[in-house]
Each structure stands twice: as C-alpha cells, then as structure tokens.
Design a protein around this motif. Structure first.
Motif, PDB file in Angstrom:
ATOM      1  N   ASN A 158       0.837  -1.206   0.000  1.00 39.48           N
ATOM      2  CA  ASN A 158       0.000   0.000   0.000  1.00 39.48           C
ATOM      3  C   ASN A 158       0.873   1.258   0.000  1.00 39.48           C
ATOM      4  OD1 ASN A 158      -2.470  -1.229  -0.146  1.00 39.48           O
ATOM      5  ND2 ASN A 158      -2.921  -1.052   2.040  1.00 39.48           N
ATOM      6  N   GLU A 159       1.914   1.269   0.837  1.00 39.09           N
ATOM      7  CA  GLU A 159       2.820   2.431   0.873  1.00 39.09           C
ATOM      8  C   GLU A 159       3.535   2.614  -0.462  1.00 39.09           C
ATOM      9  OE1 GLU A 159       3.215   4.809   3.118  1.00 39.09           O
ATOM     10  OE2 GLU A 159       1.552   3.830   4.168  1.00 39.09           O
ATOM     11  N   TRP A 160       3.955   1.529  -1.073  1.00 37.44           N
ATOM     12  CA  TRP A 160       4.641   1.577  -2.367  1.00 37.44           C
ATOM     13  C   TRP A 160       3.705   2.152  -3.434  1.00 37.44           C
ATOM     14  CZ3 TRP A 160       4.004  -1.136  -7.036  1.00 37.44           C
ATOM     15  CH2 TRP A 160       5.081  -1.064  -7.920  1.00 37.44           C
ATOM     16  N   MET A 161       2.406   1.750  -3.397  1.00 36.66           N
ATOM     17  CA  MET A 161       1.419   2.246  -4.359  1.00 36.66           C
ATOM     18  C   MET A 161       1.169   3.746  -4.152  1.00 36.66           C
ATOM     19  SD  MET A 161      -1.260  -0.939  -4.403  1.00 36.66           S
ATOM     20  CE  MET A 161      -2.421  -0.170  -5.473  1.00 36.66           C
ATOM     21  N   ARG A 162       1.169   4.217  -2.898  1.00 35.30           N
ATOM     22  CA  ARG A 162       0.973   5.646  -2.629  1.00 35.30           C
ATOM     23  C   ARG A 162       2.174   6.465  -3.135  1.00 35.30           C
ATOM     24  NH1 ARG A 162      -0.906   3.879   2.623  1.00 35.30           N
ATOM     25  NH2 ARG A 162      -3.166   3.831   2.540  1.00 35.30           N
ATOM     26  N   GLU A 163       3.391   5.926  -2.935  1.00 30.75           N
ATOM     27  CA  GLU A 163       4.602   6.634  -3.378  1.00 30.75           C
ATOM     28  C   GLU A 163       4.620   6.816  -4.891  1.00 30.75           C
ATOM     29  OE1 GLU A 163       7.900   4.407  -1.969  1.00 30.75           O
ATOM     30  OE2 GLU A 163       7.527   4.908   0.137  1.00 30.75           O
ATOM     31  N   ARG A 164       4.150   5.830  -5.617  1.00 33.76           N
ATOM     32  CA  ARG A 164       4.211   5.864  -7.070  1.00 33.76           C
ATOM     33  C   ARG A 164       2.918   6.378  -7.696  1.00 33.76           C
ATOM     34  NH1 ARG A 164       7.901   2.973  -5.208  1.00 33.76           N
ATOM     35  NH2 ARG A 164       9.766   2.271  -6.231  1.00 33.76           N
ATOM     36  N   ASN A 165       1.950   6.746  -6.858  1.00 35.36           N
ATOM     37  CA  ASN A 165       0.673   7.293  -7.312  1.00 35.36           C
ATOM     38  C   ASN A 165      -0.038   6.335  -8.281  1.00 35.36           C
ATOM     39  OD1 ASN A 165      -1.356   9.122  -7.275  1.00 35.36           O
ATOM     40  ND2 ASN A 165      -0.429  10.524  -8.767  1.00 35.36           N
ATOM     41  N   VAL A 172      -5.709   3.548  -3.628  1.00 36.49           N
ATOM     42  CA  VAL A 172      -5.198   3.985  -2.342  1.00 36.49           C
ATOM     43  C   VAL A 172      -4.612   5.403  -2.445  1.00 36.49           C
ATOM     44  CG1 VAL A 172      -3.507   3.451  -0.536  1.00 36.49           C
ATOM     45  CG2 VAL A 172      -4.735   1.623  -1.667  1.00 36.49           C
ATOM     46  N   SER A 173      -4.034   5.750  -3.568  1.00 37.29           N
ATOM     47  CA  SER A 173      -3.375   7.054  -3.715  1.00 37.29           C
ATOM     48  C   SER A 173      -4.310   8.133  -4.244  1.00 37.29           C
ATOM     49  CB  SER A 173      -2.164   6.910  -4.637  1.00 37.29           C
ATOM     50  OG  SER A 173      -2.569   6.432  -5.900  1.00 37.29           O
ATOM     51  N   SER A 174      -5.617   7.930  -4.191  1.00 41.41           N
ATOM     52  CA  SER A 174      -6.546   8.958  -4.670  1.00 41.41           C
ATOM     53  C   SER A 174      -6.568  10.129  -3.704  1.00 41.41           C
ATOM     54  CB  SER A 174      -7.939   8.374  -4.839  1.00 41.41           C
ATOM     55  OG  SER A 174      -8.461   8.006  -3.586  1.00 41.41           O
ATOM     56  N   GLU A 175      -6.904  11.323  -4.216  1.00 41.59           N
ATOM     57  CA  GLU A 175      -6.879  12.537  -3.403  1.00 41.59           C
ATOM     58  C   GLU A 175      -8.037  12.576  -2.400  1.00 41.59           C
ATOM     59  OE1 GLU A 175      -6.717  15.940  -5.875  1.00 41.59           O
ATOM     60  OE2 GLU A 175      -4.881  15.268  -6.854  1.00 41.59           O
ATOM     61  N   GLU A 176      -9.157  11.941  -2.738  1.00 46.24           N
ATOM     62  CA  GLU A 176     -10.292  11.932  -1.808  1.00 46.24           C
ATOM     63  C   GLU A 176     -10.004  11.046  -0.600  1.00 46.24           C
ATOM     64  OE1 GLU A 176     -11.081  11.074  -5.212  1.00 46.24           O
ATOM     65  OE2 GLU A 176     -11.434  13.169  -5.631  1.00 46.24           O
TER      66      GLU A 176
END
Length: 194
Positions: A158-165, A172-176
């Motif tokens: 999950n953290e890796w997906m947020r870092e790479r948007n 998971v990396s959506s702005e909402e």
C-alpha cells in the motif's frame, strides 16, 4: 416361532370352517336369516374358545405373518362382534379391533425405528470426528503461508502504491482518500480462526 405359528393355525381352523360355511350359504331371504342366526351362535361359541382368545391376544405380533384367508376370517369375526354393544366385548377383542384398524403394519409401519435413528446419529458423529482429525492433521503438515499473504507485506505494498501514485482516481493514492484496505487482504478465514 414355528411352533406358535402352527398352534395359531390350528386354533384358526374353526374360524376357517365358519368362513366356508358362511360362503356356502344361499342368498335367499329365509336362508340368510337362518345363516345369520347360526353365524351368531357360532360366533358366540368361537368367542369363548381358548384358541380364539389366544389368537386375539397375539394378533399384534402375528397379523402380518397370517395368510390372507385367516386375516379375512379374523376381520369378519371382529366386525360381527363390533356390531353388538362395545361394553360386551372383551379387552382382547377391543385391542385386536384397534390394532387391525389403526395398528402399525403394512402402509402404517414406521419407516424408521429408534435403532435406525441411533445408527444414523452414530455414523454422522463418526464422520464429523474423522473430518475434524483429517482437517487438523492437514493443517499441521501444511506448507508455511506465502510471504505475500502477511499483513506487513500487504501494508508495505500500500505504501509503495501511494509513493508511485498508482491508480490515483479510485485506488489507495486517490486525493479523496479511499477508505478501503487497498492491498491488505483479510484472507478466506477471519483472523481469530486458527
């Protein structure tokens, strides 16, 4: 068993002769009155014989084993006896009449006995016990879970997906700020399940 069956058949022989005599009677009005009177006297004499009393006492055990002709004779005798007052009937005659009318034989025989129910219950308990043992043995000797199925690894994903948007609209990396778990999978069984 055979001896009691032979004794019963010898005790029914007066009943069979009564049936043959009533079948041989002519249907003319005067002969029917005479036949009814003689049949009534024969029924009263047959009711008092020890053989008939023994047959009526054991009718609940031997009725299914009797030949059809003997069943017909017993039914005829009980029908004639029931035409009179029920208070004059003996207890054995009442029991025999009730058994023939409502007894558990033929189509009214119960499909399952208590012994059959016990056997089904014991076999089901043995099956559940065997399945439980096999389940635990297989879980004991199973391979360790994959590294990717641990909670920590999935949180790192999950953290890796947020870092790479990755998947910025609904992921998971959506702005909402998606409220789901992302890559964290609860698995097929709950966490408390061993």
């Amino acid at each position: 068993m055979l001896r009691s069956t032979l004794k019963m058949r010898s005790s029914i022989s007066p009943l069979l002769s009564l049936r043959a005599m009533s079948a041989a009677a002519a249907p003319s009005p005067s002969s029917t009155e005479v036949a009814a009177a003689s049949k009534a006297t024969q029924l009263s004499s047959i009711r008092t014989t020890d053989n008939t009393v023994n047959v009526l006492k054991s009718v609940h055990r031997t009725y299914e084993l009797m030949p059809l002709q003997e069943k017909i004779v017993i039914n005829d005798i009980l029908q004639e006896v029931q035409k009179a007052d029920w208070k004059t009937m003996t207890l054995d005659e009442k029991k025999a009449a009730y058994f023939i009318a409502f007894g558990p034989y033929g189509a009214r025989r119960p499909r399952q006995t208590t012994e059959t129910s016990r056997r089904i219950l014991y076999s089901m308990a043995c099956c559940f016990f065997t399945v439980g043992i096999v389940w635990n043995v297989l879980r004991y000797f199973r391979a360790p879970p994959a590294i990717t199925s641990t909670h920590e690894y999935q949180a790192m994903e999950n953290e890796w997906m947020r870092e790479r948007n990755i998947n910025p609209i609904t992921g998971v990396s959506s702005e909402e700020g998606k409220k789901g778990d992302g890559m964290i999978n609860s698995g097929m069984f709950p966490k408390w399940f061993p």
